[in-house]
Design an enzyme around this catalytic site. Structure first.
Site, short mmCIF file in Angstrom:
data_model
loop_
_atom_site.label_atom_id
_atom_site.label_comp_id
_atom_site.label_asym_id
_atom_site.label_seq_id
_atom_site.Cartn_x
_atom_site.Cartn_y
_atom_site.Cartn_z
N GLY A 71 0.84 -1.20 0.00
CA GLY A 71 0.00 0.00 0.00
C GLY A 71 0.87 1.25 0.00
O GLY A 71 0.56 2.24 -0.66
N THR A 72 1.96 1.19 0.72
CA THR A 72 2.91 2.33 0.78
C THR A 72 3.41 2.65 -0.63
O THR A 72 3.45 3.82 -1.04
CB THR A 72 4.10 1.98 1.69
OG1 THR A 72 3.60 1.75 3.01
CG2 THR A 72 5.14 3.07 1.71
N HIS A 201 -2.57 -7.29 2.64
CA HIS A 201 -2.51 -7.84 4.01
C HIS A 201 -3.51 -7.21 4.97
O HIS A 201 -3.64 -7.63 6.11
CB HIS A 201 -1.08 -7.76 4.57
CG HIS A 201 -0.63 -6.41 5.02
ND1 HIS A 201 -0.57 -6.06 6.35
CD2 HIS A 201 -0.20 -5.33 4.33
CE1 HIS A 201 -0.10 -4.82 6.46
NE2 HIS A 201 0.13 -4.36 5.24
N CYS A 325 2.69 1.65 12.29
CA CYS A 325 3.94 2.35 11.98
C CYS A 325 4.36 3.26 13.12
O CYS A 325 5.53 3.44 13.38
CB CYS A 325 3.79 3.19 10.73
SG CYS A 325 2.84 2.34 9.49
N1 PLP Z 1 -2.29 3.49 4.13
C1 PLP Z 1 -3.00 3.15 5.21
C2 PLP Z 1 -4.25 3.91 5.53
C3 PLP Z 1 -2.58 2.11 6.04
O1 PLP Z 1 -3.30 1.80 7.12
C4 PLP Z 1 -1.39 1.43 5.71
C5 PLP Z 1 -0.85 0.37 6.60
O2 PLP Z 1 -0.86 0.49 7.80
C6 PLP Z 1 -0.70 1.80 4.55
C7 PLP Z 1 -1.18 2.84 3.79
C8 PLP Z 1 0.54 1.09 4.13
O3 PLP Z 1 0.24 -0.17 3.57
P1 PLP Z 1 1.39 -1.30 3.52
O4 PLP Z 1 1.49 -1.86 4.89
O5 PLP Z 1 0.89 -2.30 2.52
O6 PLP Z 1 2.63 -0.64 3.07
#
Ligand code: PLP
Length: 390
Positions: A71-72, A201, A325
Site C-alpha cells: 500500500g505504501t 494484508h 507504523c
Molecule cells: N495506508 C494506510 C491507511 C494504512 O493503514 C497502511 C498500513 O498500515 C498503509 C497505507 C501502508 O500499507 P502497507 O502496509 O501495505 O505498506
C-alpha cells in the site's frame, strides 16, 4: 492461554483459502509470466485472473489495476507519479493532516523539491470538509489526496463529494483506500477517484503486495523503470504468489464482506458500549457512525496507552496504541493531535480493530480485563488526583 488478536488494522491473518491458492505458485507453477513458454503462460494466466478479481472488487476495468509491492508503494506511486508527470501544469498538491505516513511523507518529499502542499485540517471526528477542499484549489493544483478511512480512528471521509469537486476543477484525485478495500463497498466510479491504493494484508491477503487503480487516461510517470511488466508502469518480475493471494482475497471479500461487516459492527458496538459503561473517563475517538465497522479508538484518561497495551498483552490480548507504523515512535499520533487531542490525551489512546475471526467471547474477555488493567494503572498514576479515582 489462547491469545486474542484485536489488531486487524495493522495486519490480518492470511485467509486459509488465500494461502491454498498461493501455494502452487511457489512450487510447480513457478514460472515467470514474462516468459512465452508454457510455464510462463501458466503464471501469466494466474496474473490476469488476479487482476480481474481485484478490478471486480472496486468496479474498475482490469487494465486499470497495477500491482505494487505494498500500500505504501501504491501511495508513493500515485503521488509522485502524478506530480512528476504534471509539473508543467502546476505544482500544488492538496491533502489532509490525518493521512497515513505513506502519503504525508511523499508529499513532504515533493515539497523539498519545489512542489507546494496544503494540508487541510479535519474536524473533531477526523472528517475533512469538502468545501475546504474546493476553497484550497488554485489554478496550480494538480492533485488532491484524501484517505477513504483513517487507520487510527476509523472515520470514513466524504470521498464521493470530494471526487465531484476534483472532477469539476479538472484536478486528479487519489484516495488511500488501504483500510476500506475488502471491508466496505468501494467503487471507483461512485467515488469519482482517478487513483486508489490498496494493500492485500489488510484484508486477509499476504503481506508485501498491493495495487494501485489508475483511471484510464491519467497522466503519471512509471514508478520503477526497467522491463515492460505491468504495462511499463512498474518494472520488476511479478510476485506471482503474492498477486494470486491478493486476487483470492479480493474474490473472498466480494463473497464475505457484507456478513463480516455485520458481525464486526455488532462486536464493535458491544465493545464501545462496554468500555463506556465500565470505565470512567473514556472517550471514543473518530466519528460515532461514519466509521469503519471494525475500528474502536478510545482515549482512557490518566493511563498511558503503552502501559495498557503491555498489560493487555500479559493477559493475552493484542491491541494497538494507533497505527502499526507509529508504535515504534514515542511521538504522539499526528492523527489524534489533528482531531484536537492534547499530546497527553494522545498518549492515553488505544485502538482495537476486529476481524472475521473475532468472537463475542473475545470481546467479553476484553471487557473483563480492561477495567482491571485501567484500575491497576490508575492506582499507580501520578496523573490522577485521588478525588478522580474510582
Ligand atoms: N495506508 C494506510 C491507511 C494504512 O493503514 C497502511 C498500513 O498500515 C498503509 C497505507 C501502508 O500499507 P502497507 O502496509 O501495505 O505498506
Amino acid at each position: 492461554m489462547e491469545r486474542i488478536y484485536l489488531d486487524y488494522a495493522a495486519t490480518t491473518p492470511t485467509h486459509p483459502e488465500v494461502l491454498a491458492a498461493m501455494l502452487p505458485y511457489f512450487t510447480e507453477a513457478f514460472g515467470n509470466p514474462s516468459s512465452i513458454h508454457s510455464h510462463g503462460q501458466e503464471a501469466k494466466q494466474a496474473l490476469e485472473e488476479a487482476r480481474d478479481k481485484v478490478a471486480a472488487l472496486i468496479g474498475a476495468e482490469s487494465e486499470e489495476i497495477v500491482f505494487t509491492g505494498s500500500g505504501t508503494e501504491a501511495d508513493n506511486f500515485a503521488i509522485k507519479g502524478v506530480a512528476y508527470a504534471n509539473e508543467s501544469k502546476g505544482n500544488h498538491i492538496i491533502t489532509t493532516t490525518i493521512e497515513h505516513h505513506a502519503v504525508i511523507e511523499s508529499v513532504k518529499f515533493l515539497e523539498k523539491i519545489g512542489f507546494r502542499a496544503t494540508y487541510l485540517p479535519v474536524d473533531e471526528y477526523g472528517l475533512v470538509d469538502p468545501d475546504e477542499v474546493r476553497k484550497a484549489i488554485t489554478d496550480k493544483t494538480i492533485l488532491i489526496s484524501v484517505m477513504q478511512a483513517n487507520n487510527e480512528v476509523g472515520s470514513i471521509a466524504p470521498i464521493a463529494g470530494i471526487g465531484r469537486i476534483a472532477r469539476e476543477a479538472g484536478v486528479y484525485f487519489h484516495s488511500d483506500a488501504v483500510q476500506t478495500v475488502g471491508h466496505i463497498p468501494v467503487d471507483v466510479n461512485d467515488l469519482g477517484v482517478d487513483l486508489l491504493s490498496m494493500s492485500a494484508h489488510k484484508f486477509y491477503g499476504p503481506k508485501g503486495v498491493g495495487a494501485l487503480y489508475i483511471r484510464k487516461g491519467t497522466k503519471l510517470v512509471p514508478f520503477m523503470h526497467g522491463g515492460e511488466q505491468e504495462g511499463g508502469w512498474r518494472a520488476s518480475t511479478h510476485n506471482i504468489p503474492g498477486i494470486v493471494g491478493l486476487g483470492k482475497a479480493a474474490e473472498l471479500a466480494q463473497q464475505e464482506m457484507t456478513e463480516e461487516a455485520e458481525h464486526v459492527t455488532y462486536l464493535r458496538d458491544r465493545l464501545i458500549t462496554g468500555f463506556l459503561e465500565r470505565i470512567d473517563h473514556v472517550r471514543l475517538n473518530g466519528h460515532p457512525t461514519k466509521r469503519l465497522p471494525n475500528n474502536i479508538s478510545v482515549t482512557v484518561d490518566f493511563v498511558e496507552g503503552e502501559s495498557v497495551l503491555l498489560n493487555l498483552d500479559l493477559e493475552g490480548i493484542s491491541a494497538s496504541t494507533g497505527s502499526a507504523c507509529s508504535s515504534e515512535s514515542l511521538e504522539p499520533s499526528h492523527v489524534l493531535l489533528a482531531l484536537g487531542l492534547s499530546p497527553e490525551q494522545a498518549h492515553c489512546s488505544l485502538r482495537f480493530s476486529l476481524g472475521k475471526w473475532t468472537s463475542e467471547e473475545d470481546i467479553d474477555r476484553v471487557l473483563e480485563v480492561m477495567p482491571k488493567v485501567v484500575a491497576k494503572l490508575r492506582a499507580m498514576s501520578p496523573l490522577l488526583k485521588t478525588t478522580d479515582r474510582r
